[in-house]
Design a protein around this motif. Structure first.
Motif, PDB file in Angstrom:
ATOM      1  N   VAL A 242     -14.497 -10.238 107.164  1.00 10.13           N
ATOM      2  CA  VAL A 242     -14.461  -9.140 106.198  1.00 10.13           C
ATOM      3  C   VAL A 242     -14.278  -9.688 104.790  1.00 10.13           C
ATOM      4  O   VAL A 242     -14.995  -9.323 103.849  1.00 10.13           O
ATOM      5  N   ALA A 243     -13.293 -10.583 104.632  1.00 10.93           N
ATOM      6  CA  ALA A 243     -13.034 -11.156 103.312  1.00 10.93           C
ATOM      7  C   ALA A 243     -14.175 -12.050 102.853  1.00 10.93           C
ATOM      8  O   ALA A 243     -14.609 -11.993 101.690  1.00 10.93           O
ATOM      9  N   GLY A 254     -18.276  -6.472 108.197  1.00 10.12           N
ATOM     10  CA  GLY A 254     -17.013  -6.372 107.456  1.00 10.12           C
ATOM     11  C   GLY A 254     -17.196  -5.786 106.078  1.00 10.12           C
ATOM     12  O   GLY A 254     -16.433  -4.904 105.661  1.00 10.12           O
ATOM     13  N   ARG A 255     -18.188  -6.270 105.360  1.00  9.70           N
ATOM     14  CA  ARG A 255     -18.439  -5.738 104.011  1.00  9.70           C
ATOM     15  C   ARG A 255     -18.860  -4.280 104.082  1.00  9.70           C
ATOM     16  O   ARG A 255     -18.501  -3.472 103.220  1.00  9.70           O
ATOM     17  N   THR A 256     -19.611  -3.924 105.122  1.00  6.44           N
ATOM     18  CA  THR A 256     -20.000  -2.529 105.296  1.00  6.44           C
ATOM     19  C   THR A 256     -18.775  -1.656 105.514  1.00  6.44           C
ATOM     20  O   THR A 256     -18.681  -0.543 104.975  1.00  6.44           O
ATOM     21  N   ALA A 257     -17.819  -2.146 106.309  1.00 10.66           N
ATOM     22  CA  ALA A 257     -16.591  -1.387 106.564  1.00 10.66           C
ATOM     23  C   ALA A 257     -15.777  -1.208 105.290  1.00 10.66           C
ATOM     24  O   ALA A 257     -15.248  -0.116 105.022  1.00 10.66           O
ATOM     25  N   ILE A 258     -15.659  -2.259 104.481  1.00 14.95           N
ATOM     26  CA  ILE A 258     -14.922  -2.160 103.218  1.00 14.95           C
ATOM     27  C   ILE A 258     -15.595  -1.143 102.301  1.00 14.95           C
ATOM     28  O   ILE A 258     -14.934  -0.289 101.685  1.00 14.95           O
ATOM     29  N   GLY A 271     -17.916   3.865 112.751  1.00 10.27           N
ATOM     30  CA  GLY A 271     -18.848   3.028 113.499  1.00 10.27           C
ATOM     31  C   GLY A 271     -18.586   1.551 113.324  1.00 10.27           C
ATOM     32  O   GLY A 271     -18.596   0.782 114.290  1.00 10.27           O
ATOM     33  N   THR A 272     -18.318   1.116 112.087  1.00  9.20           N
ATOM     34  CA  THR A 272     -18.088  -0.314 111.843  1.00  9.20           C
ATOM     35  C   THR A 272     -16.773  -0.779 112.449  1.00  9.20           C
ATOM     36  O   THR A 272     -16.704  -1.865 113.045  1.00  9.20           O
ATOM     37  N   VAL A 273     -15.717   0.018 112.313  1.00  8.12           N
ATOM     38  CA  VAL A 273     -14.432  -0.375 112.893  1.00  8.12           C
ATOM     39  C   VAL A 273     -14.519  -0.408 114.414  1.00  8.12           C
ATOM     40  O   VAL A 273     -13.964  -1.302 115.066  1.00  8.12           O
ATOM     41  N   LEU A 507      -8.742  -7.605  98.881  1.00  9.20           N
ATOM     42  CA  LEU A 507      -9.851  -6.750  99.300  1.00  9.20           C
ATOM     43  C   LEU A 507      -9.759  -5.339  98.731  1.00  9.20           C
ATOM     44  O   LEU A 507     -10.618  -4.498  99.019  1.00  9.20           O
ATOM     45  N   GLY A 508      -8.718  -5.053  97.962  1.00  5.26           N
ATOM     46  CA  GLY A 508      -8.559  -3.722  97.389  1.00  5.26           C
ATOM     47  C   GLY A 508      -7.926  -2.723  98.328  1.00  5.26           C
ATOM     48  O   GLY A 508      -7.940  -1.525  98.050  1.00  5.26           O
ATOM     49  N   LEU A 509      -7.348  -3.203  99.457  1.00  8.22           N
ATOM     50  CA  LEU A 509      -6.726  -2.314 100.431  1.00  8.22           C
ATOM     51  C   LEU A 509      -5.221  -2.228 100.257  1.00  8.22           C
ATOM     52  O   LEU A 509      -4.575  -1.410 100.912  1.00  8.22           O
TER      53      LEU A 509
END
Length: 592
Positions: A242-243, A254-258, A271-273, A507-509
């Protein structure tokens, strides 16, 4: 059986949480969708009712969960709230990219691990334990940022973003594979010396068996007990991806999920998770199958274990020196104002007024480092306390803890952070909750081992024989003997927890601007690394020192022993009990 039921119940709970993402925040999903599509449009009752009717949100949480589960059965993940397209093709496209990246990273990890293990097989003793531990402790997001800056920006040797040909794979694969290879190499290299000292090796050598065959036999002896931890490494790649995909702008899962979490596109996020979760569970199942295959039919029920590994000795001066450097920088920064803006001094070079320079708004970098560390360490302390309490409680319930630990180990902190951010919004509290939910398994395993030893001691047998009440035995003998060592273990894991929090901030989370949290600082400084390299790299250096401190402290986690009275060997009705090292799972999921 209990562990299997707990594992199944935990999986169902996670799937239900994913399915109920639109309702978990307590906010009207229609309002969130309207804000995601058009922030300027007023949330009139008519507009909200139209959205609910269009997406089936008017059936409530139970109806929404039922519709989502029914869609899963038929392979339907729904329609994106933002783009209006089917979710499944986007998930499959991202999964394909992520699988290629992870496969390349696994090859890189294998090469790194081989380079670390070969010297041990040749000499019979490890000389690369410190190097392996340092590589394993470097967070993927930090290594990815450093590789992007040095190899991509400064040297211009490789592409820094996108997904086209094989050259775009090199830096991301290194960022993912080097830490994983360091961990794999450390696990094998730590276990090999003890195996090479076993009696069978001496007999083989005495019989004239060649060195290559002895080495192959030693590896065959080492690998089966370590395969579950190898599975955890592979699961960790899903979180690290993801990172890395975010840093290098790779269109993976991962980037799609973020992106879905930030845009409040909850169907795409679901869907991504779900794909990341199933990927982690599949890897865990494959590792269990591989272990059985390596053991063979004769040893599958033997509970094969490894001898205690030789500890990597770190002089006490090393962690003290690292702690002193960090404390000095933090203390100096705390004396300065982290929010004062001086636009005339934007991106200034280091000087007496600004020892580490200034950022893009003219704020003092040293001040932001100091105040950001204080906030990060404070949050990590709270998370560590929660993990200690949870691990201590579950240590007395090993059958329950085993099933829950399998689910927790299949969910890297980043994945949990995405879910929490989608439900509660990004923030420090959500990041702390995400890390706390997955950081307790090693503490619970440590507590369970200590409980087993204390309960089997002759002293407690005597207490039971004289009629001591169970509550008295628990509160006066068992709990004190377990709580203190596990607490020391929890304290030594604080640097790793802080790194996990920093990864979510990156990641901004996690923490949000203008907070000076270290991960957030690193994310915001990479854009001006060429104009102000000192200011841009200061958070990276601070995080690297924190990773080094985590490595230096990891060698001390195995020294916490319970003050067992009476029979010192812990011989009870079940015979002698050996407590595993507290750092038997040194990289259990607190790192991303």
């Amino acid at each position: 059986m209990k562990a299997a039921l707990t594992r199944a119940a935990g999986l169902v709970a996670v799937l239900a949480a994913v399915g109920l993402l639109p309702w978990l925040s307590g906010e009207d999903p229609a309002r969130r969708l309207l804000r995601a599509r058009s922030a300027e449009q007023d949330p009139t009752p008519e507009a909200l009712d139209a959205i609910r009717a269009d997406l089936g949100l008017d059936s409530g949480p139970s109806g929404l969960l039922g519709d989502w589960a029914a869609g899963l059965v038929h392979g339907d993940l729904g329609v994106s709230w933002v783009s209006g397209t089917e979710v499944l093709p986007s998930v499959l496209a991202g999964l394909q990219v992520s699988l290629v990246l992870m496969a390349t990273a696994l090859v890189t990890a294998f090469l790194v691990a081989t380079a670390l293990v070969v010297p041990v097989l040749v000499r019979g003793r490890g000389t690369s334990g410190g190097v392996a531990a340092m590589l394993a402790a470097v967070p993927e997001f930090l290594l990815a940022t450093l590789l992007l800056i040095v190899a991509g920006v400064w040297l211009g040797a490789l592409p820094t973003s996108g997904w086209a040909d094989a050259s775009y794979l090199v830096l991301p694969a290194l960022a993912l594979g080097v830490p994983a290879g360091g961990l794999l190499g450390r696990l094998v290299a730590d276990a090999l010396p003890a195996v090479l000292d076993e009696r069978w090796v001496e007999l083989w050598r005495g019989a004239g068996v060649g060195r290559a065959r002895v080495a192959a036999g030693a590896l065959r002896r080492v690998l089966p007990p370590l395969v579950p931890q190898f599975g955890m490494v592979a699961v960790g790649l899903t979180g690290g991806a993801v990172a890395v995909e975010t840093v290098f702008a790779i269109p993976g899962l991962g980037r799609t999920a973020i992106g879905a979490a930030k845009s409040q596109d909850l169907p795409l996020l679901q869907g991504t998770v779900l794909a990341l979760l199933l990927l982690g569970l599949t890897v865990g199942a494959l590792s269990a199958w591989l272990r059985r295959a390596l053991l063979g039919p004769a040893l599958r029920g033997a509970g094969l274990t490894l001898p205690a590994p030789h500890a990597v000795r770190v002089p006490v001066a090393v962690p003290l020196a690292l702690a002193a450097v960090l404390a000095a920088a933090i203390g100096w920064g705390l004396l300065r104002d982290p929010y004062a803006i001086d636009t005339a001094a934007r991106l200034a070079d280091p000087s007496s007024a600004h020892p580490l320079g200034t950022d893009a708004l003219g704020r003092d970098v040293l001040a932001r480092l100091g105040h950001g560390a204080a906030a990060t360490v404070g949050t990590a302390t709270v998370v560590g306390l929660l993990g200690w309490l949870l691990g201590l409680a579950l240590g007395f319930l090993p059958s329950l803890a085993g099933g829950l630990a399998d689910i927790a180990n299949a969910l890297p902190p980043v994945i949990v952070g995405i879910l929490v951010a989608a439900a509660l919004g990004p923030g420090t509290g959500g990041a702390a909750l995400a890390v706390a939910l997955v950081s307790w398994p090693p503490l619970a395993a440590h507590a369970a081992a200590l409980v087993l030893e204390v309960r089997a001691s002759g002293f407690l047998l005597a207490q039971r024989a004289i009629g001591a009440p169970p509550l008295w035995i628990l509160s006066r003998h068992v709990l004190p003997a377990v709580a203190a060592p596990v607490a020391r273990h929890a304290v030594l894991r604080l640097p790793g927890i802080a790194l996990a929090l920093a990864s979510l901030g990156f990641l901004g989370l996690g923490a949000q601007p203008p907070s000076p949290e270290w991960g957030l600082l690193l994310d915001g400084t990479a854009d001006y690394v060429e104009r102000a390299p000192v200011a841009a790299l200061a958070p990276a250096v601070a995080l690297a020192l924190l990773a080094a401190l985590a490595v230096a402290l990891s060698g001390y986690t195995g020294r916490a022993r319970p003050p067992v009275r009476g029979n010192r060997k812990g011989a009870g009705p079940g015979g002698p009990v050996r407590v595993p090292r507290a750092d038997a799972h040194p990289e259990a999921p607190v790192a991303v």
